[in-house]
Design a protein around this motif. Structure first.
Motif, PDB file in Angstrom:
ATOM      1  N   ASP A   4       0.811  -1.230   0.000  1.00 23.57           N
ATOM      2  CA  ASP A   4       0.000   0.000   0.000  1.00 23.57           C
ATOM      3  C   ASP A   4       0.839   1.272   0.000  1.00 23.57           C
ATOM      4  O   ASP A   4       0.311   2.376   0.154  1.00 23.57           O
ATOM      5  N   TYR A   5       2.148   1.120  -0.169  1.00 21.03           N
ATOM      6  CA  TYR A   5       3.046   2.275  -0.024  1.00 21.03           C
ATOM      7  C   TYR A   5       2.651   3.435  -0.949  1.00 21.03           C
ATOM      8  O   TYR A   5       2.578   4.589  -0.531  1.00 21.03           O
ATOM      9  N   ASP A   6       2.354   3.130  -2.201  1.00 18.23           N
ATOM     10  CA  ASP A   6       2.048   4.195  -3.171  1.00 18.23           C
ATOM     11  C   ASP A   6       0.820   5.013  -2.780  1.00 18.23           C
ATOM     12  O   ASP A   6       0.713   6.197  -3.122  1.00 18.23           O
ATOM     13  N   GLU A   7      -0.105   4.367  -2.047  1.00 22.31           N
ATOM     14  CA  GLU A   7      -1.324   5.094  -1.651  1.00 22.31           C
ATOM     15  C   GLU A   7      -1.063   6.066  -0.500  1.00 22.31           C
ATOM     16  O   GLU A   7      -1.828   7.001  -0.278  1.00 22.31           O
ATOM     17  N   MET A   8       0.021   5.827   0.241  1.00 25.07           N
ATOM     18  CA  MET A   8       0.332   6.710   1.386  1.00 25.07           C
ATOM     19  C   MET A   8       1.022   7.998   0.940  1.00 25.07           C
ATOM     20  O   MET A   8       1.030   8.995   1.655  1.00 25.07           O
ATOM     21  N   LEU A   9       1.628   7.965  -0.225  1.00 23.63           N
ATOM     22  CA  LEU A   9       2.444   9.087  -0.688  1.00 23.63           C
ATOM     23  C   LEU A   9       1.607  10.263  -1.184  1.00 23.63           C
ATOM     24  O   LEU A   9       0.460  10.093  -1.589  1.00 23.63           O
ATOM     25  N   VAL A  10       2.232  11.435  -1.176  1.00 22.99           N
ATOM     26  CA  VAL A  10       1.689  12.574  -1.918  1.00 22.99           C
ATOM     27  C   VAL A  10       2.666  12.833  -3.066  1.00 22.99           C
ATOM     28  O   VAL A  10       3.876  12.990  -2.827  1.00 22.99           O
ATOM     29  N   THR A  11       2.169  12.858  -4.295  1.00 15.16           N
ATOM     30  CA  THR A  11       3.060  13.102  -5.436  1.00 15.16           C
ATOM     31  C   THR A  11       3.193  14.608  -5.662  1.00 15.16           C
ATOM     32  O   THR A  11       2.400  15.398  -5.145  1.00 15.16           O
ATOM     33  N   ARG A  12       4.197  14.968  -6.440  1.00 18.33           N
ATOM     34  CA  ARG A  12       4.404  16.395  -6.686  1.00 18.33           C
ATOM     35  C   ARG A  12       3.203  16.989  -7.435  1.00 18.33           C
ATOM     36  O   ARG A  12       2.797  18.112  -7.178  1.00 18.33           O
ATOM     37  N   GLU A  13       2.620  16.215  -8.367  1.00 24.42           N
ATOM     38  CA  GLU A  13       1.445  16.706  -9.116  1.00 24.42           C
ATOM     39  C   GLU A  13       0.291  16.988  -8.152  1.00 24.42           C
ATOM     40  O   GLU A  13      -0.366  18.030  -8.232  1.00 24.42           O
ATOM     41  N   GLU A  14       0.067  16.051  -7.208  1.00 25.34           N
ATOM     42  CA  GLU A  14      -1.024  16.249  -6.233  1.00 25.34           C
ATOM     43  C   GLU A  14      -0.779  17.503  -5.396  1.00 25.34           C
ATOM     44  O   GLU A  14      -1.691  18.279  -5.131  1.00 25.34           O
ATOM     45  N   TYR A  15       0.477  17.683  -5.020  1.00 22.35           N
ATOM     46  CA  TYR A  15       0.819  18.846  -4.188  1.00 22.35           C
ATOM     47  C   TYR A  15       0.614  20.136  -4.981  1.00 22.35           C
ATOM     48  O   TYR A  15       0.064  21.122  -4.474  1.00 22.35           O
ATOM     49  N   GLU A  16       1.052  20.129  -6.247  1.00 23.52           N
ATOM     50  CA  GLU A  16       0.907  21.345  -7.063  1.00 23.52           C
ATOM     51  C   GLU A  16      -0.563  21.685  -7.291  1.00 23.52           C
ATOM     52  O   GLU A  16      -0.946  22.844  -7.383  1.00 23.52           O
ATOM     53  N   GLU A  17      -1.386  20.639  -7.340  1.00 25.33           N
ATOM     54  CA  GLU A  17      -2.810  20.853  -7.590  1.00 25.33           C
ATOM     55  C   GLU A  17      -3.551  21.301  -6.320  1.00 25.33           C
ATOM     56  O   GLU A  17      -4.387  22.197  -6.343  1.00 25.33           O
ATOM     57  N   ASN A  18      -3.242  20.650  -5.183  1.00 20.15           N
ATOM     58  CA  ASN A  18      -4.029  20.863  -3.957  1.00 20.15           C
ATOM     59  C   ASN A  18      -3.294  21.585  -2.823  1.00 20.15           C
ATOM     60  O   ASN A  18      -3.891  21.892  -1.798  1.00 20.15           O
ATOM     61  N   GLY A  19      -1.988  21.760  -2.967  1.00 21.25           N
ATOM     62  CA  GLY A  19      -1.222  22.444  -1.919  1.00 21.25           C
ATOM     63  C   GLY A  19      -1.126  21.635  -0.620  1.00 21.25           C
ATOM     64  O   GLY A  19      -1.191  20.412  -0.625  1.00 21.25           O
ATOM     65  N   HIS A  20      -0.997  22.364   0.516  1.00 23.00           N
ATOM     66  CA  HIS A  20      -0.761  21.710   1.813  1.00 23.00           C
ATOM     67  C   HIS A  20      -1.948  20.843   2.232  1.00 23.00           C
ATOM     68  O   HIS A  20      -1.782  19.893   2.990  1.00 23.00           O
ATOM     69  N   PHE A  21      -3.101  21.173   1.725  1.00 25.48           N
ATOM     70  CA  PHE A  21      -4.313  20.470   2.142  1.00 25.48           C
ATOM     71  C   PHE A  21      -4.192  18.956   1.937  1.00 25.48           C
ATOM     72  O   PHE A  21      -4.548  18.160   2.798  1.00 25.48           O
ATOM     73  N   ILE A  22      -3.655  18.556   0.795  1.00 25.88           N
ATOM     74  CA  ILE A  22      -3.554  17.126   0.482  1.00 25.88           C
ATOM     75  C   ILE A  22      -2.588  16.427   1.437  1.00 25.88           C
ATOM     76  O   ILE A  22      -2.796  15.287   1.849  1.00 25.88           O
ATOM     77  N   CYS A  23      -1.532  17.148   1.857  1.00 25.43           N
ATOM     78  CA  CYS A  23      -0.561  16.570   2.816  1.00 25.43           C
ATOM     79  C   CYS A  23      -1.206  16.392   4.181  1.00 25.43           C
ATOM     80  O   CYS A  23      -1.031  15.360   4.835  1.00 25.43           O
ATOM     81  N   GLU A  24      -1.975  17.389   4.598  1.00 24.34           N
ATOM     82  CA  GLU A  24      -2.671  17.297   5.895  1.00 24.34           C
ATOM     83  C   GLU A  24      -3.604  16.096   5.919  1.00 24.34           C
ATOM     84  O   GLU A  24      -3.723  15.396   6.912  1.00 24.34           O
ATOM     85  N   GLU A  25      -4.265  15.894   4.771  1.00 18.17           N
ATOM     86  CA  GLU A  25      -5.249  14.822   4.691  1.00 18.17           C
ATOM     87  C   GLU A  25      -4.584  13.442   4.733  1.00 18.17           C
ATOM     88  O   GLU A  25      -5.037  12.537   5.421  1.00 18.17           O
ATOM     89  N   LYS A  26      -3.461  13.312   4.007  1.00 15.40           N
ATOM     90  CA  LYS A  26      -2.835  11.995   3.886  1.00 15.40           C
ATOM     91  C   LYS A  26      -1.900  11.649   5.045  1.00 15.40           C
ATOM     92  O   LYS A  26      -1.822  10.518   5.477  1.00 15.40           O
ATOM     93  N   PHE A  27      -1.177  12.650   5.527  1.00 12.83           N
ATOM     94  CA  PHE A  27      -0.201  12.382   6.608  1.00 12.83           C
ATOM     95  C   PHE A  27      -0.878  12.624   7.945  1.00 12.83           C
ATOM     96  O   PHE A  27      -0.601  13.611   8.613  1.00 12.83           O
ATOM     97  N   ASP A  28      -1.758  11.742   8.324  1.00 11.14           N
ATOM     98  CA  ASP A  28      -2.523  11.944   9.566  1.00 11.14           C
ATOM     99  C   ASP A  28      -1.680  11.510  10.749  1.00 11.14           C
ATOM    100  O   ASP A  28      -1.703  10.339  11.138  1.00 11.14           O
ATOM    101  N   ILE A  29      -0.898  12.433  11.314  1.00 13.48           N
ATOM    102  CA  ILE A  29      -0.057  12.050  12.465  1.00 13.48           C
ATOM    103  C   ILE A  29      -0.154  13.093  13.572  1.00 13.48           C
ATOM    104  O   ILE A  29      -0.379  14.248  13.324  1.00 13.48           O
TER     105      ILE A  29
END
Length: 396
Positions: free
Chosen positions: A371-396
């Motif tokens: 499941d490793y690939d599903e945990m990652l944020v890609t650069r395209e996702e980051y460029e599209e959604n900004g910090h929001f996508i990181c907050e959502e995926k990196f729930d720590i």
């Protein structure tokens, strides 16, 4: 695609590609007395001929990454090294951060990873999660574990169930390796030699001679005895960085007042300091910190969790971080926990072969997880959604 695992600690960075071995490198810059104008970065420490009076410039303060200029220079140095030579466009990074990190620090880290270095993808997590992943990988039948991470700035206790952190059970003790070294500097400066500027040397002394006492008051009595009866006392030869490059302990038979000392050797005589310094992990109140010691904090952490899970946590305690390497640490912790935990519950404390790189190894295992690939944020996702996508995926 290559995966770079970086366990970015406050004292050392544990770094390496997931298919290679780990390198443990100082995560800071240095200036020395002899070459004041030059700044050395990370493992350039080896180039300093005379590391006495070494001045550390740390990116972390009180466990949080606050000096981005220093951190960037260390990362530039690491990522540009022959050994790693990072091709950012084709590399995924797993990087660690402290528990309950500030969102401003997280945003800065996202920006640096994606916008400055332009990594292909990133996973931001904490070292405890990687340690838990490592533990569950080696013991697949277990569902719970309690990670005790005693590092440079703090000691954290973090319970995990099926690789998820149970936040209500996370505890922090404000005692880490930095505090222990500073305390040892103060004791030696008060009793023997002024060593307040010698962090590098005294840190080595701490690692070479300190241990965790199993019977504190008995050891205190021994430390006050005279002559050969005093088995606690050790003589430590300090380095002069010309003939003696690294300090060392005198053998017992040479030590005992035989007068065999070479002229010119600078000796530190250590007795109760050897165990009184690591004792702060068990009794922070010894230096006026109004906090629980490690065994009480573990019991407090487990009691905050659902009752039916508690036995599983006591049975799966894993130690990570440099302070757990003190001789006697595991035995003392297990013995004190045993006295705090109900008699019918088993207590088991595991000290891995390499507690410093244990979480890095967990990151290496995680990079091969289906499941490793599903945990990652890609650069395209980051460029599209900004910090929001990181907050959502990196729930720590």
């Amino acid at each position: 695609m290559a995966t770079l695992v970086l366990d970015n600690g406050a004292n050392t960075a544990k770094i390496g590609y997931s298919q290679e071995r780990v390198s443990v490198i100082p995560n800071c810059q240095f200036r020395s007395k002899t070459s004041r104008l030059k700044t050395f970065t990370a493992n350039q420490l080896d180039e300093i001929k005379d590391p006495s009076g070494l001045f550390y410039i740390l990116p972390f303060q009180k466990g949080y990454l606050v000096n981005w200029d220093v951190q960037r220079k260390v990362w530039d140095h690491l990522f540009g090294k022959e050994k790693f030579k990072v091709d950012f466009a084709d590399t995924s990074i797993i990087i660690t951060e402290p528990y309950f990190n500030f969102s401003t620090i997280q945003e800065s880290m996202n920006e640096i990873l994606f916008e400055e270095y332009q990594f292909q993808s990133a996973l931001r997590t904490n070292p405890g999660s990687l340690s838990a992943h490592h533990y569950f990988h080696t013991r697949p039948s277990e569902l719970c574990c309690l990670v005790v991470d005693s590092g440079f700035s703090f000691t954290h206790i973090a319970p995990y169930c099926r690789s998820r952190a149970m936040k209500e059970g996370i505890r922090r003790i404000n005692v880490g390796g930095k505090l222990l070294t500073n305390h040892l500097k103060e004791i030696i400066s008060y009793r023997q030699l002024h060593v307040m500027d010698e962090t590098h040397v005294i840190n080595q002394v701490k690692e070479d001679v300190c241990y965790v006492s199993q019977q504190f008051y008995k050891d205190m009595e021994i430390a006050q005895m005279k002559g050969e009866e005093n088995t606690v006392m050790k003589d430590y030869v300090l380095p002069d960085f010309s003939t003696i490059k690294k300090g060392f302990c005198k053998p017992q038979e040479e030590m005992l007042f035989s007068g065999k000392y070479k002229t010119g050797e600078q000796i530190l005589r250590l007795a109760n300091e050897r165990f009184a310094v690591p004792e702060m992990l068990f009794h922070p109140s010894d230096i006026g910190l109004q906090e629980m010691g490690l065994p009480e904090a573990i019991a407090d952490s487990v009691q905050a969790l659902p009752q039916e899970m508690q036995p599983h946590f006591y049975q799966n305690i894993v130690l990570t971080g440099g302070n757990t390497l003190f001789p006697g640490f595991r035995q003392r912790l297990e013995a004190e926990l045993r006295s705090l935990v109900p008699a019918h519950l088993p207590v088991s404390v595991l000290l891995p072969d390499s507690p410093i790189t244990y979480s890095w190894e967990g990151g290496k295992l995680l990079s091969n997880h289906p499941d490793y690939d599903e945990m990652l944020v890609t650069r395209e996702e980051y460029e599209e959604n900004g910090h929001f996508i990181c907050e959502e995926k990196f729930d720590i």
